[in-house]
Scaffold this motif. Structure first.
Motif, PDB file in Angstrom:
ATOM      1  N   GLY A 186       0.797  -1.221   0.000  1.00 12.50           N
ATOM      2  CA  GLY A 186       0.000   0.000   0.000  1.00 12.50           C
ATOM      3  C   GLY A 186       0.829   1.269   0.000  1.00 12.50           C
ATOM      4  N   SER A 187       0.156   2.371   0.256  1.00 18.73           N
ATOM      5  CA  SER A 187       0.764   3.705   0.276  1.00 18.73           C
ATOM      6  C   SER A 187       1.411   3.971   1.637  1.00 18.73           C
ATOM      7  N   PRO A 188       2.173   5.056   1.770  1.00 12.03           N
ATOM      8  CA  PRO A 188       2.708   5.416   3.093  1.00 12.03           C
ATOM      9  C   PRO A 188       1.617   5.593   4.147  1.00 12.03           C
ATOM     10  N   ALA A 189       0.498   6.201   3.770  1.00 13.43           N
ATOM     11  CA  ALA A 189      -0.604   6.357   4.727  1.00 13.43           C
ATOM     12  C   ALA A 189      -1.180   4.999   5.121  1.00 13.43           C
ATOM     13  N   ASP A 190      -1.284   4.078   4.147  1.00  9.19           N
ATOM     14  CA  ASP A 190      -1.719   2.711   4.465  1.00  9.19           C
ATOM     15  C   ASP A 190      -0.776   2.075   5.486  1.00  9.19           C
ATOM     16  N   CYS A 191       0.521   2.218   5.242  1.00  4.35           N
ATOM     17  CA  CYS A 191       1.526   1.592   6.111  1.00  4.35           C
ATOM     18  C   CYS A 191       1.442   2.147   7.528  1.00  4.35           C
ATOM     19  N   ALA A 192       1.320   3.464   7.638  1.00  4.85           N
ATOM     20  CA  ALA A 192       1.223   4.068   8.968  1.00  4.85           C
ATOM     21  C   ALA A 192      -0.037   3.602   9.682  1.00  4.85           C
ATOM     22  N   SER A 193      -1.154   3.578   8.970  1.00  5.74           N
ATOM     23  CA  SER A 193      -2.418   3.157   9.566  1.00  5.74           C
ATOM     24  C   SER A 193      -2.355   1.702  10.022  1.00  5.74           C
ATOM     25  N   LEU A 194      -1.842   0.837   9.151  1.00  6.19           N
ATOM     26  CA  LEU A 194      -1.730  -0.573   9.495  1.00  6.19           C
ATOM     27  C   LEU A 194      -0.780  -0.776  10.671  1.00  6.19           C
ATOM     28  N   GLY A 195       0.330  -0.044  10.665  1.00  8.49           N
ATOM     29  CA  GLY A 195       1.347  -0.217  11.693  1.00  8.49           C
ATOM     30  C   GLY A 195       0.925   0.194  13.084  1.00  8.49           C
ATOM     31  N   VAL A 196      -0.020   1.124  13.183  1.00  8.90           N
ATOM     32  CA  VAL A 196      -0.472   1.585  14.511  1.00  8.90           C
ATOM     33  C   VAL A 196      -1.805   0.953  14.913  1.00  8.90           C
ATOM     34  N   SER A 197      -2.303   0.005  14.117  1.00  8.88           N
ATOM     35  CA  SER A 197      -3.650  -0.521  14.321  1.00  8.88           C
ATOM     36  C   SER A 197      -3.724  -1.681  15.307  1.00  8.88           C
ATOM     37  N   LYS A 198      -2.574  -2.217  15.715  1.00  5.30           N
ATOM     38  CA  LYS A 198      -2.491  -3.440  16.532  1.00  5.30           C
ATOM     39  C   LYS A 198      -2.958  -4.670  15.763  1.00  5.30           C
ATOM     40  N   THR A 199      -3.070  -4.540  14.439  1.00  4.18           N
ATOM     41  CA  THR A 199      -3.407  -5.682  13.592  1.00  4.18           C
ATOM     42  C   THR A 199      -2.140  -6.389  13.123  1.00  4.18           C
ATOM     43  N   LEU A 200      -1.144  -5.605  12.729  1.00  3.97           N
ATOM     44  CA  LEU A 200       0.118  -6.162  12.247  1.00  3.97           C
ATOM     45  C   LEU A 200       1.094  -6.408  13.389  1.00  3.97           C
ATOM     46  N   PHE A 201       1.214  -5.414  14.276  1.00  2.72           N
ATOM     47  CA  PHE A 201       2.079  -5.516  15.448  1.00  2.72           C
ATOM     48  C   PHE A 201       1.202  -5.636  16.700  1.00  2.72           C
ATOM     49  N   PRO A 202       1.713  -6.266  17.761  1.00  4.32           N
ATOM     50  CA  PRO A 202       0.869  -6.515  18.933  1.00  4.32           C
ATOM     51  C   PRO A 202       0.549  -5.286  19.772  1.00  4.32           C
ATOM     52  N   SER A 203       1.285  -4.198  19.581  1.00 10.26           N
ATOM     53  CA  SER A 203       1.047  -2.998  20.379  1.00 10.26           C
ATOM     54  C   SER A 203       1.186  -1.754  19.514  1.00 10.26           C
ATOM     55  N   ILE A 204       0.686  -0.646  20.021  1.00 16.10           N
ATOM     56  CA  ILE A 204       0.775   0.636  19.327  1.00 16.10           C
ATOM     57  C   ILE A 204       2.142   1.247  19.625  1.00 16.10           C
ATOM     58  N   PRO A 205       2.875   1.692  18.619  1.00 18.60           N
ATOM     59  CA  PRO A 205       4.186   2.292  18.884  1.00 18.60           C
ATOM     60  C   PRO A 205       4.059   3.608  19.651  1.00 18.60           C
ATOM     61  N   ASP A 206       5.119   3.938  20.374  1.00 19.49           N
ATOM     62  CA  ASP A 206       5.144   5.221  21.079  1.00 19.49           C
ATOM     63  C   ASP A 206       5.329   6.385  20.119  1.00 19.49           C
ATOM     64  N   LEU A 207       6.031   6.133  19.011  1.00 24.87           N
ATOM     65  CA  LEU A 207       6.356   7.195  18.059  1.00 24.87           C
ATOM     66  C   LEU A 207       6.466   6.589  16.667  1.00 24.87           C
ATOM     67  N   VAL A 208       5.941   7.298  15.663  1.00 25.89           N
ATOM     68  CA  VAL A 208       6.103   6.907  14.267  1.00 25.89           C
ATOM     69  C   VAL A 208       7.035   7.915  13.596  1.00 25.89           C
ATOM     70  N   ILE A 209       8.015   7.385  12.859  1.00 29.25           N
ATOM     71  CA  ILE A 209       8.933   8.223  12.092  1.00 29.25           C
ATOM     72  C   ILE A 209       8.803   7.851  10.628  1.00 29.25           C
ATOM     73  N   SER A 210       8.542   8.828   9.770  1.00 27.94           N
ATOM     74  CA  SER A 210       8.411   8.600   8.341  1.00 27.94           C
ATOM     75  C   SER A 210       9.600   9.219   7.624  1.00 27.94           C
ATOM     76  N   GLY A 211      10.406   8.381   6.959  1.00 29.31           N
ATOM     77  CA  GLY A 211      11.594   8.873   6.271  1.00 29.31           C
ATOM     78  C   GLY A 211      12.722   7.860   6.354  1.00 29.31           C
ATOM     79  N   ILE A 212      13.923   8.276   6.051  1.00 26.08           N
ATOM     80  CA  ILE A 212      14.339   9.613   5.643  1.00 26.08           C
ATOM     81  C   ILE A 212      14.130   9.727   4.137  1.00 26.08           C
ATOM     82  N   ASN A 213      13.433  10.772   3.715  1.00 24.41           N
ATOM     83  CA  ASN A 213      13.106  10.935   2.314  1.00 24.41           C
ATOM     84  C   ASN A 213      14.292  11.466   1.520  1.00 24.41           C
ATOM     85  N   GLN A 214      14.403  11.021   0.273  1.00 23.34           N
ATOM     86  CA  GLN A 214      15.431  11.518  -0.630  1.00 23.34           C
ATOM     87  C   GLN A 214      14.912  12.758  -1.344  1.00 23.34           C
ATOM     88  N   GLY A 215      15.121  13.901  -0.738  1.00 26.76           N
ATOM     89  CA  GLY A 215      14.593  15.161  -1.234  1.00 26.76           C
ATOM     90  C   GLY A 215      13.867  15.898  -0.128  1.00 26.76           C
TER      91      GLY A 215
END
Length: 309
Positions: free
Chosen positions: A81-110
């Motif tokens: 999916g898209s970056p927004a899909d990944c962030a949503s899935l990653g904090v949903s407790k569906t893929l990982f057993p707990s919600i992360p304390d912090l999400v970092i998106s990057g490091i972008n090239q540009g």
């Protein structure tokens, strides 16, 4: 200099995503630096291919696939999916057993400054976490062809550790503001940056146009600055099928702010830290004008409708 504050107790969990894809040099450098500190539990949920400039698009009509891949020291999934899909899935407790304390998106090239923030998949990854109530940081490096090299991503990641640690300490102390997320841009000469500067989002952007091309024209990697990283093919419509016309984007100029803002300070060599909300409010002069205009416009429409009945 790295933040020396010790985060006591259990290690905080940090989840990383991006828009350059799971094999992007920026995300690999960031994960490596985070793992090497031994301060965090590191999760990764990132696109399985490049998703630059997709903004905040989400997948709705069909399922997305998540495949476990190996990066030393982290739990990693590549997602279709898209970056927004990944962030949503990653904090949903569906893929990982707990919600992360912090999400970092990057490091972008540009870089991602000014109006480019609207197009950025990197910023969207952080924004999606923020929309789900999880603190987030988007990070971009001002990559320049002929000047930057792969090691700059590691330097950029190391330069962000004080910000990352500072946010986590504030979260632990329950003093971190909940109504924003942070957009961080690092200058091209990151090894000799001038320090950290709190900035505001400006209005800078690359002006884009279109040119007619053949159906087999291939563009280069799209940086978040809206500039292709390789030269695109020359315009040639001689082999274009008569029933179809094909067009490719091209740079037509730039709009650059002169006021103090994210882009200006980034070009001066600072690491810019820009608080962002879910949406950007209209400027105050627009609000003032429309506050006077709206009742007049409504009165005019109603009055003329009644007259014409």
């Amino acid at each position: 200099m790295e933040n020396t504050t010790v985060i006591s107790g259990d290690k905080p969990t940090v989840m990383v995503t991006n828009d350059d894809g799971i094999e992007g040099p920026g995300i690999l450098a960031l994960v490596q630096v985070l793992v090497s500190t031994h301060r965090y539990n590191v999760l990764v949920c990132a696109p399985d291919s490049e998703k630059s400039a997709v903004s905040h698009c989400i997948t709705w009509l069909h399922p997305i696939a998540a495949k476990k891949v190996h990066i030393n020291g982290a739990t990693v999934f590549a997602v279709s999916g898209s970056p927004a899909d990944c962030a949503s899935l990653g904090v949903s407790k569906t893929l990982f057993p707990s919600i992360p304390d912090l999400v970092i998106s990057g490091i972008n090239q540009g870089s991602n400054c000014g109006y480019h923030i609207v197009y950025s998949g990197t910023v969207a990854g952080a924004r999606e976490a923020f929309l789900n109530g999880v603190p987030a940081i988007s990070i971009s490096y001002d990559w320049a062809r002929g000047k930057s090299n792969i090691n700059d991503f590691t330097l950029a990641a190391e330069a962000c550790l004080p910000i990352i640690n500072g946010v986590l300490v504030e979260l632990r102390n329950k003093t971190y503001p909940q109504r924003c997320f942070l957009n961080v841009d690092l200058p091209c000469n990151v090894a000799n940056h001038k320090g950290y500067k709190l900035t505001k989002q400006g209005k800078s952007m690359i002006k884009m146009g279109w040119r007619q091309v053949t159906s087999d024209t291939e563009g280069g990697k799209m940086l978040s600055t809206m500039v292709n990283s390789t030269a695109s093919a020359e315009s040639d419509t001689s082999t274009t099928p008569a029933e179809n016309l094909y067009f490719a984007r091209e740079v037509r100029g730039a709009q650059v702010d002169e006021d103090d803002n994210d882009h200006c300070f980034l070009q001066e060599g600072y690491i810019t830290v820009t608080p962002l909300g879910a949406i950007t409010n209209a400027e105050i002069d627009c609000h003032t004008h429309l506050k006077e205009w709206l009742p007049k416009a409504i009165w005019f429409v109603v009055h003329n409708t009644i007259k014409n009945l």
